[in-house]
Scaffold this motif. Sequence first.
Motif, PDB file in Angstrom:
ATOM      1  N   TRP A   1       0.975  -1.308   0.131  1.00 35.08           N
ATOM      2  CA  TRP A   1       0.102   0.009   0.163  1.00 35.08           C
ATOM      3  C   TRP A   1       0.875   1.242   0.097  1.00 35.08           C
ATOM      4  CZ3 TRP A   1      -4.513   1.426  -1.533  1.00 35.08           C
ATOM      5  CH2 TRP A   1      -5.266   2.488  -0.939  1.00 35.08           C
ATOM      6  N   ALA A   2       1.825   1.466   0.747  1.00 34.07           N
ATOM      7  CA  ALA A   2       2.618   2.440   0.977  1.00 34.07           C
ATOM      8  C   ALA A   2       4.026   2.153   1.316  1.00 34.07           C
ATOM      9  CB  ALA A   2       1.975   3.516   1.934  1.00 34.07           C
ATOM     10  N   ASP A   3       5.096   3.095   1.173  1.00 29.99           N
ATOM     11  CA  ASP A   3       6.283   2.971   1.553  1.00 29.99           C
ATOM     12  C   ASP A   3       6.843   3.191   2.928  1.00 29.99           C
ATOM     13  OD1 ASP A   3       7.140   2.182  -0.820  1.00 29.99           O
ATOM     14  OD2 ASP A   3       7.722   4.447  -1.828  1.00 29.99           O
ATOM     15  N   GLU A   4       5.970   4.255   3.484  1.00 26.80           N
ATOM     16  CA  GLU A   4       6.025   4.427   4.855  1.00 26.80           C
ATOM     17  C   GLU A   4       5.144   3.423   5.757  1.00 26.80           C
ATOM     18  OE1 GLU A   4       2.569   6.278   3.338  1.00 26.80           O
ATOM     19  OE2 GLU A   4       4.571   6.646   2.787  1.00 26.80           O
ATOM     20  N   ALA A   5       5.625   3.077   7.107  1.00 26.89           N
ATOM     21  CA  ALA A   5       5.126   2.330   7.940  1.00 26.89           C
ATOM     22  C   ALA A   5       3.625   2.603   8.265  1.00 26.89           C
ATOM     23  CB  ALA A   5       6.050   2.125   8.943  1.00 26.89           C
ATOM     24  N   GLY A   6       2.777   1.735   8.607  1.00 24.03           N
ATOM     25  CA  GLY A   6       1.481   1.819   8.887  1.00 24.03           C
ATOM     26  C   GLY A   6       1.395   2.775  10.343  1.00 24.03           C
ATOM     27  N   PRO A   7       0.234   2.857  10.638  1.00 18.31           N
ATOM     28  CA  PRO A   7      -0.080   3.833  12.048  1.00 18.31           C
ATOM     29  C   PRO A   7       0.193   3.032  13.235  1.00 18.31           C
ATOM     30  CG  PRO A   7      -2.250   2.810  10.999  1.00 18.31           C
ATOM     31  CD  PRO A   7      -0.950   2.597  10.225  1.00 18.31           C
ATOM     32  N   GLY A   8       0.480   1.774  13.026  1.00 18.55           N
ATOM     33  CA  GLY A   8       0.979   0.851  14.281  1.00 18.55           C
ATOM     34  C   GLY A   8       2.265   0.238  14.147  1.00 18.55           C
ATOM     35  N   SER A   9       2.330  -0.544  15.212  1.00 22.16           N
ATOM     36  CA  SER A   9       3.781  -1.644  15.023  1.00 22.16           C
ATOM     37  C   SER A   9       3.262  -2.488  14.024  1.00 22.16           C
ATOM     38  CB  SER A   9       3.998  -2.168  16.371  1.00 22.16           C
ATOM     39  OG  SER A   9       3.099  -1.803  17.483  1.00 22.16           O
ATOM     40  N   ALA A  10       4.546  -3.258  13.588  1.00 19.74           N
ATOM     41  CA  ALA A  10       4.319  -4.413  12.756  1.00 19.74           C
ATOM     42  C   ALA A  10       3.093  -5.438  13.136  1.00 19.74           C
ATOM     43  CB  ALA A  10       5.578  -5.211  12.447  1.00 19.74           C
ATOM     44  N   GLY A  11       2.334  -5.826  12.103  1.00 22.55           N
ATOM     45  CA  GLY A  11       1.267  -6.808  12.411  1.00 22.55           C
ATOM     46  C   GLY A  11       0.231  -6.319  12.915  1.00 22.55           C
ATOM     47  N   GLU A  12       0.117  -4.898  13.296  1.00 19.00           N
ATOM     48  CA  GLU A  12      -1.118  -4.599  13.706  1.00 19.00           C
ATOM     49  C   GLU A  12      -2.197  -4.099  12.513  1.00 19.00           C
ATOM     50  OE1 GLU A  12      -0.979  -0.904  16.142  1.00 19.00           O
ATOM     51  OE2 GLU A  12       0.033  -2.119  17.660  1.00 19.00           O
TER      52      GLU A  12
ATOM     53  N   VAL B   1      -2.378  -3.690   6.998  1.00 21.13           N
ATOM     54  CA  VAL B   1      -1.492  -4.452   8.234  1.00 21.13           C
ATOM     55  C   VAL B   1      -0.284  -3.499   7.993  1.00 21.13           C
ATOM     56  CG1 VAL B   1      -0.502  -6.283   8.997  1.00 21.13           C
ATOM     57  CG2 VAL B   1      -2.587  -6.628   7.753  1.00 21.13           C
ATOM     58  N   SER B   2       0.366  -3.019   9.148  1.00 25.91           N
ATOM     59  CA  SER B   2       1.363  -2.358   9.220  1.00 25.91           C
ATOM     60  C   SER B   2       2.767  -3.493   9.211  1.00 25.91           C
ATOM     61  CB  SER B   2       1.919  -1.660  10.608  1.00 25.91           C
ATOM     62  OG  SER B   2       0.517  -0.656  10.741  1.00 25.91           O
ATOM     63  N   CYS B   3       3.785  -3.043   8.371  1.00 27.94           N
ATOM     64  CA  CYS B   3       4.915  -4.049   8.360  1.00 27.94           C
ATOM     65  C   CYS B   3       6.299  -3.398   8.807  1.00 27.94           C
ATOM     66  CB  CYS B   3       5.130  -4.576   6.817  1.00 27.94           C
ATOM     67  SG  CYS B   3       3.667  -5.365   6.161  1.00 27.94           S
ATOM     68  N   GLY B   4       7.020  -3.853   8.891  1.00 30.47           N
ATOM     69  CA  GLY B   4       8.546  -3.372   9.277  1.00 30.47           C
ATOM     70  C   GLY B   4       8.822  -2.142   8.239  1.00 30.47           C
ATOM     71  N   SER B   5       8.445  -2.226   7.169  1.00 29.70           N
ATOM     72  CA  SER B   5       8.518  -1.035   6.437  1.00 29.70           C
ATOM     73  C   SER B   5       7.392  -1.027   5.332  1.00 29.70           C
ATOM     74  CB  SER B   5       9.821  -0.665   5.763  1.00 29.70           C
ATOM     75  OG  SER B   5      10.073  -1.743   4.717  1.00 29.70           O
ATOM     76  N   GLY B   6       6.547  -0.181   5.240  1.00 24.81           N
ATOM     77  CA  GLY B   6       5.372  -0.163   4.551  1.00 24.81           C
ATOM     78  C   GLY B   6       4.149  -0.628   5.003  1.00 24.81           C
ATOM     79  N   THR B   7       3.292  -0.841   4.309  1.00 23.99           N
ATOM     80  CA  THR B   7       1.998  -1.482   4.337  1.00 23.99           C
ATOM     81  C   THR B   7       1.398  -2.380   3.503  1.00 23.99           C
ATOM     82  OG1 THR B   7       1.429   0.767   5.733  1.00 23.99           O
ATOM     83  CG2 THR B   7      -0.311  -0.617   5.150  1.00 23.99           C
ATOM     84  N   VAL B   8       0.611  -3.350   4.012  1.00 23.16           N
ATOM     85  CA  VAL B   8       0.157  -4.159   3.186  1.00 23.16           C
ATOM     86  C   VAL B   8      -1.465  -4.117   3.260  1.00 23.16           C
ATOM     87  CG1 VAL B   8      -0.277  -6.889   2.937  1.00 23.16           C
ATOM     88  CG2 VAL B   8       1.922  -5.924   3.222  1.00 23.16           C
ATOM     89  N   GLN B   9      -2.187  -4.273   2.098  1.00 28.22           N
ATOM     90  CA  GLN B   9      -3.673  -4.171   1.995  1.00 28.22           C
ATOM     91  C   GLN B   9      -4.320  -5.634   1.735  1.00 28.22           C
ATOM     92  OE1 GLN B   9      -5.484  -2.089  -1.123  1.00 28.22           O
ATOM     93  NE2 GLN B   9      -7.406  -1.811  -0.175  1.00 28.22           N
ATOM     94  N   LEU B  10      -4.941  -6.213   2.597  1.00 26.65           N
ATOM     95  CA  LEU B  10      -5.483  -7.508   2.645  1.00 26.65           C
ATOM     96  C   LEU B  10      -6.731  -7.451   1.623  1.00 26.65           C
ATOM     97  CD1 LEU B  10      -5.175  -8.685   6.150  1.00 26.65           C
ATOM     98  CD2 LEU B  10      -3.770  -8.811   4.429  1.00 26.65           C
TER      99      LEU B  10
END
Length: 131
Positions: free
Chosen positions: A69-80, A86-95
Motif C-alpha cells: 500500500w505505501a512505502d512508509e510504515a502504517g499507523p501502528g507496530s508491525a502486524g497491527e 497491516v503495518s509491516c516493518g517498512s510499508g503497509t500491506v492491504q489485505l
Amino acid sequence: RLLVDTLRIGLGPAVPQAGEPTYAAKLHAEDLQVHWDAPADDACRIVRVGGAWTTFRGRRFKVNAARTWADEAGPGSAGELHGDRVSCGSGTVQLLTVQPEGKAATPFADWANGARPLPGEPLGLALGGQS
C-alpha cells in the motif's frame, strides 16, 4: 495486435535451455508464514507464492491476495491491523482476500463485517507456542 501478429508469424524455432538445470527446495508451511516485521514487499511475495498464512485471535488465517500500500510504515507496530491494512516493518500491506481457518476464501471486507476486528488488533501472534 501483438497476439494477431505472433499467431500469423509464429514464435520461431525452439531454443534449448543453456546451462545446468536448477532445482528449488520444497516449500514447507513454516516458509509460507507471513512475518509482518519484514518489508511489505516481502510479505506480498509470500502471498503471491500461495498458501501464505498468519494467525488471528489464535487461529490460522490465510492471506490469499494482498498488495503493498505505501512505502512508509502504517499507523501502528508491525502486524497491527487497521481497516484492511497491516503495518509491516517498512510499508503497509492491504489485505484483499482472506481465509479464516475452516472457512472459505472471502473478500476482506466481507470477512471484517463478520469478524469485526478492532483497530490495532494484531496478526501473527503465537499459534500453539510458536510465533
